[in-house]
Design an enzyme around this catalytic site. Structure first.
Site, short mmCIF file in Angstrom:
data_model
loop_
_atom_site.label_atom_id
_atom_site.label_comp_id
_atom_site.label_asym_id
_atom_site.label_seq_id
_atom_site.Cartn_x
_atom_site.Cartn_y
_atom_site.Cartn_z
N THR D 57 97.77 1.58 36.72
CA THR D 57 97.20 1.36 35.39
C THR D 57 98.10 1.98 34.31
OG1 THR D 57 95.81 3.37 35.42
CG2 THR D 57 94.87 1.35 36.37
N ARG D 175 58.86 -8.78 6.08
CA ARG D 175 59.38 -7.51 6.59
C ARG D 175 60.89 -7.48 6.41
NH1 ARG D 175 59.71 -8.15 13.27
NH2 ARG D 175 60.88 -10.11 13.22
#
Lengths: 280, 280, 280, 280
Positions: D57, D175
Site C-alpha cells: 500500500t 416544518r
C-alpha cells in the site's frame, strides 16, 4: 499610528511519538503527543518578518524525537522537564518554554492470568497530561488527566435550587451523575516520584467520586479536590472541570409504563459545565 | 486543615438554537450555539451542597430559548447583551455573567441569479463568535470568527531562521501558506453597528492575507491585526491564532520526476501553532 | 418517461439509550445505541407522498425506549431479536426489519479489590455490536466488535513483496503491527448463549493476534478468522477489517543517532485498509 | 477442517494530495483524498503469508503522487480512470482496481468583484466524489457529492402516517426540512464532460429541493432523483441518502409564549435515515 505586539507565542503542536522500551523479557509501549510553546523576544519576527531569532517549529519537532531516544525513559513529567530545559537553555531569546505532554495509555494483554510480553490493547479515552514550564526563575510542573468518563447510578441528588418562571427541571434525590472529568494540579517541586503520586491522586479522585453522597456536581467537585489536597502535601492547588453529562429519564408514562429511574437518554448537548479550583 | 475554593464558574454550554425570522417575501434562517457562564457567591454550593443560590443550568437553557423569541432579531452581539444583562440583573449572587455565542452561517440559494425565498445551503466550517460579559461595572463585547480556512499558493516565504543540529527544513522563498484562522477583537463600546463592523473587519482580514508578501506566519498575523486596528477605531485589541496547516512538497525526485511546487501532502499533525496580540 | 424506485429503506438511527438494572446489592449500567431500518412496500410514499404505510421514525424511537423497559435485560442480541420481531410482526407492509445495536462498555470501579456497587468508568473506544434481521423467512443474528485497538511491538514482518519504480518501503522482519479491528460474524442460530460465545470469540481474537508470527496483516487477519471458526461451530462466517495503523520509525540517523526500532511516528492517514472474509 | 478465504480486498486509503496548477495569470488549487482498493488472486497472501503478489500500500500511495504530476489536470473522474487503469493493467493478479476520490472545494477570494490570482477560502463540508472501477470488462464511473447541507424553512409537511400506542409526533403541514445529502449516480460512459455534467446535476438537486412541495423526505428524495434522470441521459441510476436533520420546535408555551414555528432545537441524534434508489 503604529500598533504594538502584545502577548504572543509559537511552537509545534501534536508531535505524536511512540516508543518501544525493550526489556529482557518484555516490551513497554508508550504513546505521547507533545506541544512545544515558546515565548520571548520575537517582536521583529512579527513586525519585520525577521526570522533570525526563530527556531522553526519543524526543528522543534525533530528535537522532540531526538531527545526521546535518550530521555523518554520514565514519566512524561521527567521528559517534559528535559525538553523545556533544552529549549530554554539553548535559546537566549526565549523567556519561557512550555511543554505539554499527553499520554495515551495502553494495557498489556493477559491470557490465563499471564501477562503477554509484547501485545497491548488501546487504553480508551482517558489520557494523562503534564505541563512543564521553564523560565529564568526555574521549572514548574502541573499534571493531570482528561477525558476520564465516570458515572454513578445513585447517591446523587439535586434539590433546593432557585425556581423562576423558566424552571422546568424537577427536584430529584436520586439521579445518575456522569462526567468527563478533567483535572490539573500544581506540584510544589520538580523532583517528585511522579508515577506514584499520579496513581495515588487518580485513585483518590475515583474513590471520592464513588463514595460521595452528592448534593450537586459542585459539591462533588470540591470534595474531590479537598481530599486530593489533604492526602498530598506536594500538591499546591487543583483545578477541576466536570461537565454534567446529562442522563434524562425517558417519559414512559405517556405509554402507560413506569420509569423508576431505569431508562434514560444520554445527551451530549447542551451540557452543564462546572469548574472549580481548590487550594490550601 | 480546611481547603478553600478558588476561581469557579458554572453554566450551560452548547445551547443549540435555530430561528426562522419571517418577512413578507422571504425567510431568514439563523443558527446559533450559546454558552452561559456565571461567577459569583457560590461558595456554599461547593463546600456544603447548599443549592439555594444556584440557578440550574436547565433553567439557563430555557431562558435562552424564551428570550430568543423576543430578543434574537439582529446580531449575536445584541442578543448576547440581552442575555448577559438578564442573568446578571436578576441574580444578586452573580458577579459576572458571560455569554458566548457561535453563529453558523447559512447561504441563501439562488437560481438564475434570483435569490430563493426559503431554501439555504450550509455555510461551511467558518463561524462568527461573540463573548459578552456583564458585571457591576457594565458590559463589554468581544467578537470574532473561527475555523476560517484560508490558503495562498504563493507570496509566502520562510528563510533566515536559526539552524542547529536538528534542522532539516529547507529555506524557501515560495511555499503554500494555509491556516485555520481564529480571531477575537475587543470593542470599545456596546452600541455599535455590529453587523457592518464585522463585515468590514472580515474583509480586511482576507484582503491583507491575500495581498501580503509573507516572510512568516508571524509577520502575516501581525500585518492582519495592524490593518484591522488601523481601519477600525472601535477595536481596542485583536488576538489572532493562525496554526500553520503544512503543505509539504512530495518527494517526486526519487521517481525521476520534478516537483516544481506542484504536488503536496497536506498534514493535520503536527502543526505549527502561531499566536499573537496586536494593540494600540 | 417515468422513473422507478429501486432499493430503499428508512428508519431511526442513533437511538441512544441507557439503562440501570437494579439488583439487591449492586447496579448494572448499560449503554446502547440502536438503529432501526425498515424495508417493504413503501413505493407510494416515495412516488406520491402517501404516508399511510409509514411508521414515523419518531414512533420507532419511542418503541425502542418502551420495549427496553421490559425486554432489555440481557444481551444486545436478545433485545435486537425482540425489536426486529416487534416491527416486522406489527407492520404487514414491512418485508424486512433490521436492528443494529452498538453497546458501549462500562467498567465497575473497584477499590482494595472490592467491586463498587454503583460507580463505573467508561469502557473506552471498543464497542460490541449486533445486527438482527427479521423477514418472513425468520430471524438471523450477526454479531461483532469494532474500534478495538490492538498493537504488538514485535513478531510482525513484511517482506518479499512486489517492487517497482514507485517502491520506497524497505523490507522488515520486525515492525510494530497495530490495527483498529472490526469484526462481524454470522451465527447459525438465534437461541445461543450470546454472552459466553461473544467472550470466547473476543479472547480468541486477542490471543491469535498476540501469539501469531505475522508475515503480513492479511495473514494475521486470516489466522484470526480461521481460529474463531475452528473453535465455534455456531459461527458460519466472519468478516474482518484490519486497517494498518502505521508506526513509522523516525529518521534519527540524520542526527547521528541510531533508531533500533525504538522511536516511531504513528500516522492516521494514509492508512492500509485490509479486509477479508473467512468461511467454512 | 480447513477454512477458506471469501471476499477480500486491500489498498491504501486517505492518500491526501494537493496540487497547484499554475496558469499564466492565476493559480488553481485542488485538494483530493484518494482510496485505492485491489481485488484479485491474493489467496496465498492470506493463507500462507506469501507476499509475492502483493503491491504494498505504500507503493500504491507513491504511485498516486507520481501520476498526479502528469495526469491530475482535470476532473477527479479523469484522474481516477488513469489510476484504475494503471493498477489493473500492470498487475495481472488484480481482477478489479477500484479508485475512490473525494475532492474538497476551495473558493477563489474576490475583492471589489475582482477574482484574486492565488488566494482561496475553504469550501466547507460539501465534497465531490467519484468511484472508478476497472476490470477485464472495462471501466465504469460513478460520481456524486456528500455532506451537502441543505435546509428549507417551509414547503415541507408530514401528515397521514400510521398512529399506534407509541405515537407522540404531531402531524404538521409546515416544518423545517433539513438534510446532509449524499448522492451517487452511475454514468453510462467514461468519455463524458464530467465537469459540466456534475454542475448540471448539482443544480438540479438544489433546485428540486428548493421548489418541491414536500409531503415527506421520501417524496423529496424521489423527486430529486427522478428529475436528475430526466435531464441527464448519461445517468443510469442514482442513489440518495437524506438523513432527516430534525429541527424540533421548542416548547415556549410552558412559559406563556407562542412558538409560531420560530424557535427550534436542532438535534444531531437520533436522526431519521432515509435512502432510495431511482432508476429508469
Amino acid at each position: 499610528m503604529n500598533m504594538k505586539l502584545g502577548l504572543n507565542a509559537y511552537g509545534k503542536n501534536a508531535v505524536n511519538l511512540s516508543k518501544i522500551i525493550r526489556h529482557a523479557d518484555h516490551h513497554e509501549f508508550r504513546q505521547i503527543s507533545v506541544n512545544v510553546q515558546l515565548e520571548g523576544d520575537f517582536e521583529t519576527a512579527y513586525t519585520l518578518g525577521d526570522n533570525t531569532k526563530i527556531l522553526p517549529t519543524d526543528t522543534q519537532k525533530n528535537t522532540v524525537y531526538a531527545l526521546a531516544k535518550q530521555h523518554f525513559t520514565g514519566t512524561i513529567e521527567e521528559f517534559g522537564l528535559q525538553l523545556a530545559y533544552h529549549f530554554f537553555s539553548r535559546n537566549p531569546q526565549v523567556s519561557k518554554a512550555k511543554i505539554e505532554i499527553t499520554e495515551h495509555g495502553w494495557q498489556r494483554m493477559a491470557f490465563d492470568e499471564q501477562a503477554h510480553q509484547h501485545a497491548f490493547t488501546g487504553g480508551g479515552a482517558e489520557k494523562r497530561t503534564t505541563v512543564v514550564t521553564q523560565t529564568a526563575g526555574g521549572a514548574t510542573v502541573s499534571s493531570g488527566l482528561k477525558d476520564l468518563l465516570i458515572l454513578k447510578t445513585t447517591d446523587s441528588a439535586f434539590e433546593n435550587y432557585i425556581k423562576d418562571e423558566y424552571t422546568v427541571l424537577k427536584e430529584t434525590s436520586d439521579r445518575i451523575l456522569a462526567t468527563q472529568c478533567e483535572a490539573v494540579w500544581d506540584y510544589t517541586a520538580t523532583d517528585l516520584d511522579f508515577e506514584a503520586t499520579y496513581q495515588k491522586i487518580r485513585t483518590t479522585l475515583l474513590r471520592t467520586f464513588a463514595f460521595h453522597k452528592s448534593l450537586s456536581v459542585q459539591q462533588t467537585l470540591f470534595a474531590i479536590g479537598e481530599q486530593i489536597l489533604r492526602e498530598n502535601d506536594v500538591v499546591r492547588e487543583i483545578r477541576l472541570i466536570m461537565p454534567n453529562k446529562h442522563h434524562i429519564p425517558f417519559n414512559l408514562e405517556q405509554f402507560g409504563l413506569d420509569n423508576n429511574n431505569e431508562i434514560f437518554i444520554a445527551t451530549d448537548e447542551p451540557f452543564g459545565y462546572i469548574t472549580g479550583t481548590v487550594s490550601r
